[in-house]
Design an enzyme around this catalytic site. Structure first.
Site, short mmCIF file in Angstrom:
data_model
loop_
_atom_site.label_atom_id
_atom_site.label_comp_id
_atom_site.label_asym_id
_atom_site.label_seq_id
_atom_site.Cartn_x
_atom_site.Cartn_y
_atom_site.Cartn_z
N TYR A 155 -79.00 81.56 -68.55
CA TYR A 155 -77.61 81.23 -68.89
C TYR A 155 -77.10 82.13 -70.02
CZ TYR A 155 -73.64 78.17 -70.08
OH TYR A 155 -72.39 77.66 -70.34
N ILE A 188 -69.21 70.92 -75.19
CA ILE A 188 -68.01 70.25 -74.66
C ILE A 188 -68.44 69.11 -73.72
CG2 ILE A 188 -65.81 70.62 -73.47
CD1 ILE A 188 -66.21 72.35 -76.05
P1 NAP Z 1 -69.14 71.57 -64.91
O1 NAP Z 1 -68.51 70.30 -65.34
O2 NAP Z 1 -70.56 71.58 -64.49
O3 NAP Z 1 -68.23 72.22 -63.76
C1 NAP Z 1 -68.62 73.45 -63.19
C2 NAP Z 1 -67.54 73.91 -62.25
O4 NAP Z 1 -67.97 75.17 -61.70
C3 NAP Z 1 -67.32 72.95 -61.09
O5 NAP Z 1 -65.94 72.86 -60.82
C4 NAP Z 1 -68.04 73.63 -59.94
O6 NAP Z 1 -67.45 73.37 -58.68
C5 NAP Z 1 -67.85 75.09 -60.27
N1 NAP Z 1 -68.83 75.94 -59.63
C6 NAP Z 1 -70.17 75.98 -59.84
N2 NAP Z 1 -70.75 76.90 -59.06
C7 NAP Z 1 -69.74 77.49 -58.36
C8 NAP Z 1 -69.69 78.53 -57.39
N3 NAP Z 1 -70.79 79.18 -56.98
N4 NAP Z 1 -68.48 78.87 -56.87
C9 NAP Z 1 -67.36 78.23 -57.27
N5 NAP Z 1 -67.34 77.23 -58.18
C10 NAP Z 1 -68.54 76.87 -58.71
O7 NAP Z 1 -69.04 72.66 -66.08
P2 NAP Z 1 -68.06 72.75 -67.34
O8 NAP Z 1 -68.76 72.14 -68.49
O9 NAP Z 1 -66.70 72.31 -66.97
O10 NAP Z 1 -68.10 74.33 -67.58
C11 NAP Z 1 -67.07 75.20 -67.16
C12 NAP Z 1 -67.37 76.58 -67.71
O11 NAP Z 1 -67.47 76.54 -69.14
C13 NAP Z 1 -68.71 77.16 -67.21
O12 NAP Z 1 -68.60 78.54 -67.02
C14 NAP Z 1 -69.66 76.86 -68.37
O13 NAP Z 1 -70.74 77.74 -68.40
C15 NAP Z 1 -68.72 77.07 -69.55
N6 NAP Z 1 -69.19 76.39 -70.77
C16 NAP Z 1 -69.30 75.03 -70.81
C17 NAP Z 1 -69.78 74.43 -71.99
C18 NAP Z 1 -69.91 72.94 -72.14
O14 NAP Z 1 -70.39 72.50 -73.20
N7 NAP Z 1 -69.53 72.12 -71.16
C19 NAP Z 1 -70.12 75.23 -73.08
C20 NAP Z 1 -70.01 76.60 -72.98
C21 NAP Z 1 -69.53 77.18 -71.82
P3 NAP Z 1 -68.12 72.32 -57.62
O15 NAP Z 1 -68.16 71.01 -58.31
O16 NAP Z 1 -67.22 72.37 -56.46
O17 NAP Z 1 -69.49 72.86 -57.35
#
Ligand code: NAP
Length: 247
Positions: A155, A188
């Site tokens: 990651y 988050i």
């Molecule tokens: P999440 O709740 O796990 O949601 C992930 C999203 O990505 C879902 O809508 C999922 O869609 C989509 N996705 C995953 N694989 C995919 C693919 N191959 N093609 C298209 N869509 C795909 O994650 P989140 O926390 O909202 O994170 C969103 C972004 O922020 C990510 O890039 C993550 O790395 C980044 N981020 C998050 C945090 C945190 O603390 N949450 C911190 C740093 C960075 P489906 O449900 O349809 O699979």
């Protein structure tokens, strides 16, 4: 509102941070094409919620690591809206384990979605944005890409790669008024972090100067700022939205 009538593609827009980004864009009058990989119901609900805010919205099934699907998704957005002004590369996954026990497939899958997916989507929209001589690309990185984290070499590599790609693309596109920036969220509250064991969550909370997790809406506000006219002279930057974690 400076963004009124603009058109955006948001990857992984059905849930979590992506959903919050779609809704905040819609509140600012932006038409939204969001893509999802598996969560169809959530994606349809988010598109419906955007429409209720008075904009056009569509949800397209698309695995961002597949070039053909990405091409079809961006074509669908251009057919629906006639243009793409904003791309938010939000889709991301984790497959955590310590390096010594990490499976090669877990490394490859995370790089394919988080890094290659961001590359493919930037490539797919770039022709349209360069032709328009206006575009805003916002890539989701992470504090983990800046600082590293035990159990997340895959990651961290993907999110550090997103920073390098953001700066390189920013240099390539700057002359055509297309900005490329990254947002680096800290910790988050979404499905991604809900999956963490309680002990690990408590340990991360201890490293946040503000002493609390962020909300998906905190990230959405930063993304929409970078998409707006107020950020028109900002490119190649990484904006940490993390309660002070990466200081
Ligand atoms: P999440 O709740 O796990 O949601 C992930 C999203 O990505 C879902 O809508 C999922 O869609 C989509 N996705 C995953 N694989 C995919 C693919 N191959 N093609 C298209 N869509 C795909 O994650 P989140 O926390 O909202 O994170 C969103 C972004 O922020 C990510 O890039 C993550 O790395 C980044 N981020 C998050 C945090 C945190 O603390 N949450 C911190 C740093 C960075 P489906 O449900 O349809 O699979």
């Amino acid at each position: 509102m400076s963004l009124q009538g603009k058109c955006a593609v948001v990857t992984g827009g059905g849930r979590g941070i992506g959903r919050a980004v779609c809704l905040e864009l819609a509140r600012n009058g932006v038409n939204v094409a969001l893509c999802y990989a598996g969560s169809e119901t959530a994606a349809m609900e988010t598109a419906a919620a955007c429409k209720e805010l008075g904009v056009e919205a569509l949800a397209v099934k698309c695995d961002v690591s597949d070039a053909e699907q990405v091409s079809a998704m961006t074509e669908a957005a251009i057919t629906a809206f006639g243009r793409i002004d904003i791309l938010v590369n939000n889709a991301g996954i984790t497959r955590d384990s310590l390096l010594m026990s990490m499976k090669e497939t877990d490394f490859d899958q995370v790089l394919a979605t988080n890094l290659k997916g961001t590359f493919l989507c930037m490539k797919a929209v770039s022709r349209q944005m360069l032709k328009q001589r206006w575009g805003r690309i916002i890539n989701l990185s992470s504090v983990v890409g800046l600082r590293g984290n035990a159990g997340q070499v895959n990651y961290a590599a993907s999110k550090a790669g997103v920073v390098g790609m953001t700066k390189s693309a920013a240099k390539e596109f700057a002359g055509r008024n297309v900005t490329v920036n990254a947002v680096a969220p800290g910790f988050i509250a979404t499905d991604m972090t809900a999956a963490m064991p309680e002990k690990a969550r408590a340990a991360v909370l201890d490293t946040i100067p503000m002493g609390k997790m962020g909300a998906a809406e905190d990230i959405a506000q930063a993304v929409v700022f970078l998409a707006g006219d107020g950020a028109g002279y900002i490119t190649g930057q990484v904006l940490c939205v993390d309660g002070g974690m990466a200081m």
